[in-house]
Design a protein around this motif. Structure first.
Motif, mmCIF file in Angstrom:
data_model
loop_
_atom_site.group_PDB
_atom_site.id
_atom_site.type_symbol
_atom_site.label_atom_id
_atom_site.label_comp_id
_atom_site.label_asym_id
_atom_site.label_seq_id
_atom_site.Cartn_x
_atom_site.Cartn_y
_atom_site.Cartn_z
ATOM 1 N N LEU A 1 0.827 -1.204 0.000
ATOM 2 C CA LEU A 1 0.000 0.000 0.000
ATOM 3 C C LEU A 1 0.864 1.257 0.000
ATOM 4 O O LEU A 1 0.497 2.273 -0.583
ATOM 5 N N GLY B 1 0.551 4.025 -2.715
ATOM 6 C CA GLY B 1 0.229 5.370 -2.250
ATOM 7 C C GLY B 1 1.228 6.397 -2.736
ATOM 8 O O GLY B 1 0.854 7.489 -3.190
ATOM 9 N N PHE C 1 -5.294 8.099 1.004
ATOM 10 C CA PHE C 1 -6.128 6.973 1.429
ATOM 11 C C PHE C 1 -5.302 5.686 1.530
ATOM 12 O O PHE C 1 -5.401 4.942 2.510
ATOM 13 N N LEU C 2 -4.489 5.424 0.520
ATOM 14 C CA LEU C 2 -3.681 4.203 0.524
ATOM 15 C C LEU C 2 -2.617 4.228 1.613
ATOM 16 O O LEU C 2 -2.353 3.209 2.266
ATOM 17 N N ARG D 1 -2.714 5.790 4.466
ATOM 18 C CA ARG D 1 -3.278 5.769 5.820
ATOM 19 C C ARG D 1 -4.082 4.508 6.129
ATOM 20 O O ARG D 1 -4.452 4.280 7.271
ATOM 21 N N TRP D 2 -4.378 3.713 5.108
ATOM 22 C CA TRP D 2 -5.179 2.507 5.323
ATOM 23 C C TRP D 2 -4.520 1.591 6.367
ATOM 24 O O TRP D 2 -3.312 1.432 6.369
ATOM 25 N N PRO D 3 -5.285 0.985 7.303
ATOM 26 C CA PRO D 3 -6.755 0.965 7.401
ATOM 27 C C PRO D 3 -7.334 2.143 8.192
ATOM 28 O O PRO D 3 -8.550 2.237 8.361
ATOM 29 N N ALA E 1 -8.467 6.034 8.942
ATOM 30 C CA ALA E 1 -9.091 7.052 8.090
ATOM 31 C C ALA E 1 -8.140 8.229 7.924
ATOM 32 O O ALA E 1 -7.472 8.636 8.884
#
Length: 482
Positions: free
Chosen positions: A266, A270, A331-332, A334-336, A338
């Motif tokens: 990720l 990202g 988003f990628l 910081r996943w999972p 928010a």
């Protein structure tokens, strides 16, 4: 079956390269008795039918992405080279976007009316009873266009989409097979292309004419895609996205931060999205740089493509791309969890600061730019740090990257007329070693004796391998050459 090359009939025209004016070409058509073989693209039709067909694809962004992917893969390397590139391009869109054929046929009447070569068409229809269209274009594309220009579809000799040899071998074998050697020897051939020289050599009246109003317009030039201006206008032919961005800037983004990533895959995805976001904005600085140079400099250094404007350079869409790709990157990364509002604000501030710095740089005199240039390289090298932590050794490597990019520019702006041949990769390796040694003296060697340190050293050595080898080969003791 191979066709023997007939003896050249018109030796005087051959000696002059067959070039003739449009007025002379029209006069020759009125007087010629026998077959007339006419090129289509940029002759009967003052644009390129293949490019206009590809330009009909909708949605345009999808079509452009598919064509750029094809350009990256370059499958025509195995089918006969660049001459077969259009076969792959047209096949791809007809396979994955089959409605493009219908869209093309709807556009054809308007295109024929707007871009048909009126003077040539009138002369041919009035005076040439045995006129044939002989084109490198493809049958499904050319036939409706030929009919719209007033030709019978049976008088069209076009390339097949199912045979690479039609493009590879040129027009002569195809024409000789369809009409016979005798018809070719008696014919007048009118074209604008040097690729048709074998056919011109074989005919009775060879004419090569560049028509007023003829132009080549690349497909989907009105569709915006980040990187288009960089690769086609600013640095054409350099494969700069691969060699200058992915193998340089992005590689250091990854190597400097990957060891601290909780989810490596990720993290890579990202950072890739952030790279697209950053370059959508940074590329606007290049566009602005060229426009400012064209307006204010006496001798601006602009590529030929700048004047042809082959790609779209809108003002709003790059920001939309930057926002969308940036949001995906955050988003990628910081996943999972928010994403937080401050993440978006930090990235937006980074992009805005880069844009404003580039605009300021473009409007300052060239001698002063040497002191602003490191700011641009700093943005390229560490923009991602607004969202991603990096290791100490990673920051050292990024600093070496910035300094190595700056030094050639300093040399260039201080008396050189062209970019100097500075061994950039070797220079970066030396800066990395020096900065690492200086930091280790005060902080200890522990940060550098790590997987990240080893990876960065290995990558620097790999990239500098050719330059390092050249320096080592040239090195010698001075007393050895007395």
């Amino acid at each position: 079956m191979s066709v023997p090359r007939p003896v050249i009939v018109n030796h005087e025209a051959a000696a002059h390269g067959y070039d003739t004016s449009s007025a002379e070409a029209l006069a020759a058509l009125r007087l010629h008795e026998g077959p007339v073989l006419l090129d289509l693209d940029e002759t009967l039709y003052l644009r390129n039918s293949t490019e206009d067909f590809l330009d009909s694809a909708r949605p345009g962004l999808l079509a452009l992405l598919l064509l750029r992917l094809l350009d990256l893969l370059r499958p025509w390397r195995w089918s006969g080279g660049e001459t077969t590139r259009d076969v792959w391009r047209v096949r791809l869109l007809l396979t994955l976007m089959p409605w493009t054929g219908s869209l093309w046929r709807r556009r054809v009447p308007a295109l024929a009316l707007a871009h048909g070569n009126t003077a040539l068409l009138e002369t041919v229809h009035l005076h040439c009873r045995e006129a044939w269209i002989v084109t490198a274009g493809f049958e499904p594309i050319v036939r409706p266009l030929a009919e719209a220009l007033g030709f019978d579809a049976g008088r069209v000799l076009a390339s097949s989409l199912h045979r690479f040899e039609d493009r590879r071998d040129g027009k002569l074998p195809r024409v000789a097979a369809a009409l016979g050697d005798e018809a070719v020897r008696r014919s007048l051939v009118l074209t604008d292309s040097h690729d048709d020289t074998p056919l011109l050599d074989a005919c009775a009246r060879p004419l090569r004419t560049v028509w007023p109003g003829a132009e080549f317009r690349a497909a989907l030039g009105r569709v915006y895609l980040p990187g288009q201006y960089l690769t086609q206008v600013k640095r054409p032919g350099e494969r700069y996205i691969l060699r200058g961005i992915l193998q340089e800037d992005f590689a250091f983004w990854l190597l400097a931060s990957l060891a601290l990533a909780a989810a490596p895959l990720l993290h890579v995805l990202g950072l890739g999205a952030l790279l697209v976001s950053f370059w959508a904005v940074y590329e606007m600085g290049y566009v602005d740089n060229d426009r400012v140079a064209a307006r204010y400099e006496r001798e601006p250094k602009l590529s030929e493509a700048f004047h042809r404007a082959p790609v779209a350079t809108p003002r709003l869409l790059p920001w939309l791309w930057a926002a969308g790709a940036g949001a995906a990157g955050i988003f990628l990364l910081r996943w999972p969890a928010a994403p937080l509002p401050r993440d978006g604000l930090a990235w937006a501030a980074t992009l805005l600061a880069t844009y404003l710095w580039f605009a300021f740089y473009n409007r300052v005199d060239k001698n002063s730019r040497v002191w602003l240039y490191p700011g641009l390289q700093l943005a390229r090298s560490i923009a991602f740090v607004a969202l991603v932590p990096v290791t100490i050794v990673g920051m050292v490597a990024l600093a070496a990257h910035v300094l190595a990019r700056w030094m050639p520019y300093v040399v260039y702006r201080n008396g050189r007329s062209n970019w100097p041949e500075v061994p950039f990769h070797l220079l970066r390796l030396v800066f990395f070693a020096l900065l690492a040694a200086m930091l280790a003296i005060t902080e200890g060697w522990q940060p550098f004796v790590s997987a990240t340190g080893a990876a960065l050293l290995a990558w620097n050595l790999f990239r500098a391998r050719s330059e390092l080898a050249a320096v080592l080969r040239a090195a010698h003791r001075i007393e050895e050459r007395r």
